[in-house]
Write an enzyme that holds these catalytic residues in place. Structure first.
Site, PDB file in Angstrom:
ATOM      1  N   HIS A 203     -15.268  -2.086  -6.851  1.00  0.00           N
ATOM      2  CA  HIS A 203     -14.942  -2.290  -4.798  1.00  0.00           C
ATOM      3  C   HIS A 203     -16.167  -3.249  -3.786  1.00  0.00           C
ATOM      4  CE1 HIS A 203     -12.021  -0.901  -1.375  1.00  0.00           C
ATOM      5  NE2 HIS A 203     -12.960  -1.870  -1.099  1.00  0.00           N
TER       6      HIS A 203
ATOM      7  N   HIS B  79      -8.252  -2.461   1.326  1.00  0.00           N
ATOM      8  CA  HIS B  79      -7.597  -3.849   1.129  1.00  0.00           C
ATOM      9  C   HIS B  79      -6.358  -4.142   1.935  1.00  0.00           C
ATOM     10  CE1 HIS B  79      -8.796  -3.781  -3.434  1.00  0.00           C
ATOM     11  NE2 HIS B  79      -8.843  -3.059  -2.887  1.00  0.00           N
TER      12      HIS B  79
ATOM     13  N   ASP C 137     -11.623  -6.310  -5.335  1.00  0.00           N
ATOM     14  CA  ASP C 137     -11.983  -5.399  -6.482  1.00  0.00           C
ATOM     15  C   ASP C 137     -12.355  -6.714  -7.448  1.00  0.00           C
ATOM     16  OD1 ASP C 137     -11.291  -2.605  -5.327  1.00  0.00           O
ATOM     17  OD2 ASP C 137      -8.667  -3.243  -5.880  1.00  0.00           O
TER      18      ASP C 137
ATOM     19  N   ALA D 207      -6.073   4.923  -1.238  1.00  0.00           N
ATOM     20  CA  ALA D 207      -5.653   5.364   0.740  1.00  0.00           C
ATOM     21  C   ALA D 207      -4.713   5.299   1.045  1.00  0.00           C
ATOM     22  CB  ALA D 207      -6.612   4.087   1.024  1.00  0.00           C
TER      23      ALA D 207
ATOM     24  N   GLN E 240       0.794  -1.421   0.053  1.00  0.00           N
ATOM     25  CA  GLN E 240       0.126  -0.222   0.556  1.00  0.00           C
ATOM     26  C   GLN E 240       0.986   1.537   0.255  1.00  0.00           C
ATOM     27  OE1 GLN E 240      -3.033  -0.078  -0.357  1.00  0.00           O
ATOM     28  NE2 GLN E 240      -3.445   2.242  -0.671  1.00  0.00           N
TER      29      GLN E 240
ATOM     30  N   GLU F 283     -16.745   3.679  -6.760  1.00  0.00           N
ATOM     31  CA  GLU F 283     -15.481   2.551  -7.529  1.00  0.00           C
ATOM     32  C   GLU F 283     -16.448   1.394  -7.824  1.00  0.00           C
ATOM     33  OE1 GLU F 283     -12.469   1.609  -5.066  1.00  0.00           O
ATOM     34  OE2 GLU F 283     -11.250   4.178  -5.270  1.00  0.00           O
TER      35      GLU F 283
HETATM   36 ZN    ZN Z   1     -10.610  -1.462  -4.206  1.00  0.00          ZN
END
Ligand code: ZN
Length: 315
Positions: free
Chosen positions: A286, A229, A236, A222, A201, A283
């Site tokens: 997601h 995640h 996703d 993020a 990330q 999204e």
């Molecule tokens: Zn996502």
């Protein structure tokens, strides 16, 4: 003669006593009334309907209302379904700066902290990971640094995923059930991203930030420790024919997921038109695992998970 005189005196004396007692009791009643919440609220300017609504509240709440200036909108805020007393000052100040917004929006925005800047330092806090799949991770709730340590992460078999993807074991089980149900209708839901480690990330976010700047990066990715995640609870998904973020929403798989994913424990986490509450652009791909029971409740409430969490889960 003498007898009558005495009688008149007695009657006059009694009358006097009666009048004095009456006056005292009227006086006491008046004193009691002017000290009552009803009198004070009416005196403050509230109409009788509003006053009677306020009278149903606890005394500390009535005292609080009396400590505020009169406002004709206060009753509307209080009667909102998701009103929470702990936020009353923030509703009032946010309303005064945003009078064009609906009362339900005022309530929703404040409940999810969106009256503050995303990642606001005085607002962010470590999320309660003991809630497991009910935990909230968003732009105000972050994961503890050692969160990665004890996760039971498994690798997704390659026919369920584009490339090598990882996910928490029980989310994987739920996904397979969902995958099979969709497959029966000729639909194929393929995982494009699952669990990300903190270092992954960090890499993803910093690359975006370098390329587009912090503001743009924050819209689509993020910050590390603030990503769903990293919980291993988010997926996703794409499908073969609609394998991009711009096309997936046109797929029959997406439509199926919108109506059915909650039955397997998943919800669409960042819905269209709710960017101001979730902090993320819409999204369509997601999905977040909440477990069947909670996902069903969130789905039926019509709320974003951020709103649901604020009102029903966080105490
Ligand atoms: Zn996502």
């Amino acid at each position: 003669m003498k007898k009558t005189r005495i009688r008149y005196d007695r009657i006059a004396g009694l009358l006097f006593i009666v009048i004095v007692v009456l006056l005292i009791s009227i006086g006491i009643k008046h004193i009691i009334y002017v000290n009552s919440y009803e009198y004070k609220l009416l005196n403050k300017g509230y109409d009788s309907d509003t006053t009677h609504y306020f009278l149903t509240l606890d005394d500390d709440k009535k005292d609080y209302i009396l400590s505020l200036d009169y406002s004709d909108y206060l009753i509307n805020i209080l009667k909102e379904k998701y009103f929470m007393w702990k936020n009353i000052d923030r509703y009032i100040s946010y309303y005064n700066e945003n009078k064009d917004k609906s009362y339900s929006d005022i309530i929703a925005i404040v409940n999810v902290n969106a009256d503050k800047k995303w990642y606001d330092e005085s607002t962010v806090k470590e999320t309660d990971t003991s809630l497991k799949e009910s935990m909230l991770v968003n732009k105000f709730y972050y994961l503890p640094k050692d969160y990665d340590n004890n996760l039971n992460v498994v690798t997704v078999k390659n026919w369920y995923a584009f490339g090598e993807r990882k996910i928490i074991d029980y989310v994987y089980d739920a996904f397979i059930k969902m995958y099979n149900a969709a497959k029966e209708e000729g639909l194929y839901i393929i995982i494009n991203s699952g669990y990300r480690t903190n270092s992954e990330q960090v890499k993803l976010y910093t690359e975006r930030e370098k390329k587009n700047g912090t503001e743009e990066a924050d819209k689509y990715a993020a910050r590390p420790l603030y990503s769903e995640h990293e919980t291993g609870l988010a997926l996703d998904v794409f499908t073969y024919d609609y394998a991009t973020t711009t096309t997936f929403e046109n797929s029959p798989e997406y439509k199926w997921l919108l109506n059915n994913s909650y039955k397997y424990g998943f919800i669409l986490r960042y819905p269209k038109g709710k960017e101001y509450l979730t902090g993320y652009e819409y999204e369509s791909w997601h999905f977040r695992y909440l477990g069947v029971e909670l996902a069903t409740k969130v789905y039926e409430s019509g709320l974003t998970f951020d709103e649901y969490y604020a009102y029903y889960i966080e105490k």
